[in-house]
Design a protein around this motif. Structure first.
Motif, PDB file in Angstrom:
ATOM      1  N   ARG A   1      35.037  20.094  35.258  1.00 13.74           N
ATOM      2  CA  ARG A   1      35.815  20.798  34.240  1.00 13.74           C
ATOM      3  C   ARG A   1      36.849  19.836  33.666  1.00 13.74           C
ATOM      4  O   ARG A   1      37.499  19.088  34.410  1.00 13.74           O
ATOM      5  N   ILE A   2      36.999  19.857  32.337  1.00  9.40           N
ATOM      6  CA  ILE A   2      38.027  19.074  31.654  1.00  9.40           C
ATOM      7  C   ILE A   2      39.123  20.028  31.199  1.00  9.40           C
ATOM      8  O   ILE A   2      38.841  21.013  30.505  1.00  9.40           O
ATOM      9  N   GLU A   3      40.351  19.754  31.594  1.00 13.40           N
ATOM     10  CA  GLU A   3      41.499  20.539  31.132  1.00 13.40           C
ATOM     11  C   GLU A   3      42.309  19.680  30.168  1.00 13.40           C
ATOM     12  O   GLU A   3      42.801  18.612  30.548  1.00 13.40           O
ATOM     13  N   TRP A   4      42.455  20.152  28.944  1.00  9.08           N
ATOM     14  CA  TRP A   4      43.149  19.383  27.910  1.00  9.08           C
ATOM     15  C   TRP A   4      44.634  19.716  27.909  1.00  9.08           C
ATOM     16  O   TRP A   4      45.016  20.888  27.936  1.00  9.08           O
ATOM     17  N   ARG A   5      45.450  18.677  27.872  1.00  9.24           N
ATOM     18  CA  ARG A   5      46.900  18.830  27.863  1.00  9.24           C
ATOM     19  C   ARG A   5      47.495  18.152  26.626  1.00  9.24           C
ATOM     20  O   ARG A   5      46.940  17.179  26.109  1.00  9.24           O
ATOM     21  N   SER A   6      48.607  18.664  26.186  1.00  6.55           N
ATOM     22  CA  SER A   6      49.270  18.154  24.984  1.00  6.55           C
ATOM     23  C   SER A   6      50.022  16.864  25.271  1.00  6.55           C
ATOM     24  O   SER A   6      50.692  16.736  26.291  1.00  6.55           O
ATOM     25  N   TYR A   7      49.914  15.949  24.320  1.00  5.08           N
ATOM     26  CA  TYR A   7      50.690  14.705  24.314  1.00  5.08           C
ATOM     27  C   TYR A   7      51.057  14.470  22.858  1.00  5.08           C
ATOM     28  O   TYR A   7      50.173  14.487  21.993  1.00  5.08           O
ATOM     29  N   LEU A   8      52.327  14.274  22.575  1.00  2.48           N
ATOM     30  CA  LEU A   8      52.796  14.276  21.196  1.00  2.48           C
ATOM     31  C   LEU A   8      53.080  12.864  20.703  1.00  2.48           C
ATOM     32  O   LEU A   8      54.090  12.256  21.050  1.00  2.48           O
ATOM     33  N   LEU A   9      52.169  12.356  19.871  1.00  2.98           N
ATOM     34  CA  LEU A   9      52.421  11.059  19.244  1.00  2.98           C
ATOM     35  C   LEU A   9      53.548  11.150  18.226  1.00  2.98           C
ATOM     36  O   LEU A   9      54.324  10.211  18.065  1.00  2.98           O
ATOM     37  N   ARG A  10      53.622  12.267  17.533  1.00  2.00           N
ATOM     38  CA  ARG A  10      54.662  12.460  16.519  1.00  2.00           C
ATOM     39  C   ARG A  10      55.316  13.814  16.786  1.00  2.00           C
ATOM     40  O   ARG A  10      54.946  14.823  16.177  1.00  2.00           O
ATOM     41  N   PRO A  11      56.274  13.851  17.705  1.00  2.00           N
ATOM     42  CA  PRO A  11      56.829  15.142  18.126  1.00  2.00           C
ATOM     43  C   PRO A  11      57.695  15.836  17.092  1.00  2.00           C
ATOM     44  O   PRO A  11      57.855  17.057  17.147  1.00  2.00           O
TER      45      PRO A  11
END
Length: 205
Positions: A36-46
């Motif tokens: 299973r792949i769980e996608w998490r947020s990462y903000l290049l331009r917050p």
């Protein structure tokens, strides 16, 4: 229950994340139901930025030729037309999280659609009307879209970004096997992901 869960930090404005998404979705299908792949947020331009110069942004999108030229890549098109460049990362993540609140399947639809809309169709995925149109195209319940403004969703996005930094995600995409401190940064060849999964399963997960 999957035997292996991977966390993938990603941003919808990152071309290399598009490639990683294509590859990780593929290996998730190949190794189902064990992975299973769980996608998490990462903000290049917050944070919202002032409008970018259109010509300069079009010149930047020529750099998409590099990820586009790799095997197992997303579909890229250099920026054309009059659509404005995205102002920042947060709106797309808000919509993805609103979809996740409906179901895993809804999240997957929105996740893939956001990447396609930006990189393949040159649509501004920070624009609220564009995001609403994408939501409608997928046939998702209208009330669900309004959940994007829930303060808890923004808090979740920021917490996931902070957790990625703490885990050692110095760039994205970044992938970590749950239960292992190691983190792999960058859109790796699909064979690397396959070997990683195969060897871990052979060791008993």
């Amino acid at each position: 229950m999957p035997r292996l869960t991977f966390v993938a930090w990603s941003d919808y404005l990152c071309p290399w994340c598009f490639n990683a998404s294509v590859r990780l979705h593929r290996v998730e299908r190949e190794f189902a139901p064990d992975v299973r792949i769980e996608w998490r947020s990462y903000l290049l331009r917050p944070n919202p930025a002032r409008a970018q110069d259109a010509d300069r942004f079009r010149a930047y999108t020529r750099s998409w030729r590099h990820p586009a030229g790799e095997p197992d890549a997303g579909s890229f098109r250099e920026w054309e037309g009059d659509a404005s460049p995205p102002s920042h990362s947060v709106p797309a993540h808000r919509v993805a999280k609103a979809a996740a609140a409906i179901s895993d399947a809804a999240f997957r639809q929105v996740h893939d659609r956001l990447l396609q809309a930006y990189f393949s169709e040159n649509r501004d995925i920070s624009d609220d009307e564009t995001l609403r149109a994408l939501w409608r195209e997928l046939g998702l319940p209208g009330a669900g879209f309004d959940q994007r403004e829930d303060p808890a969703i923004l808090e979740q996005i920021l917490d996931e970004h902070a957790a990625g930094l703490e885990a050692g995600a110095t760039g994205i995409p970044a992938v970590q096997l749950v239960g292992n401190d190691a983190i792999i940064v960058g859109a790796q060849p699909i064979e690397l992901y396959r070997r990683w999964i195969t060897r871990t399963l052979e060791r008993g997960g």
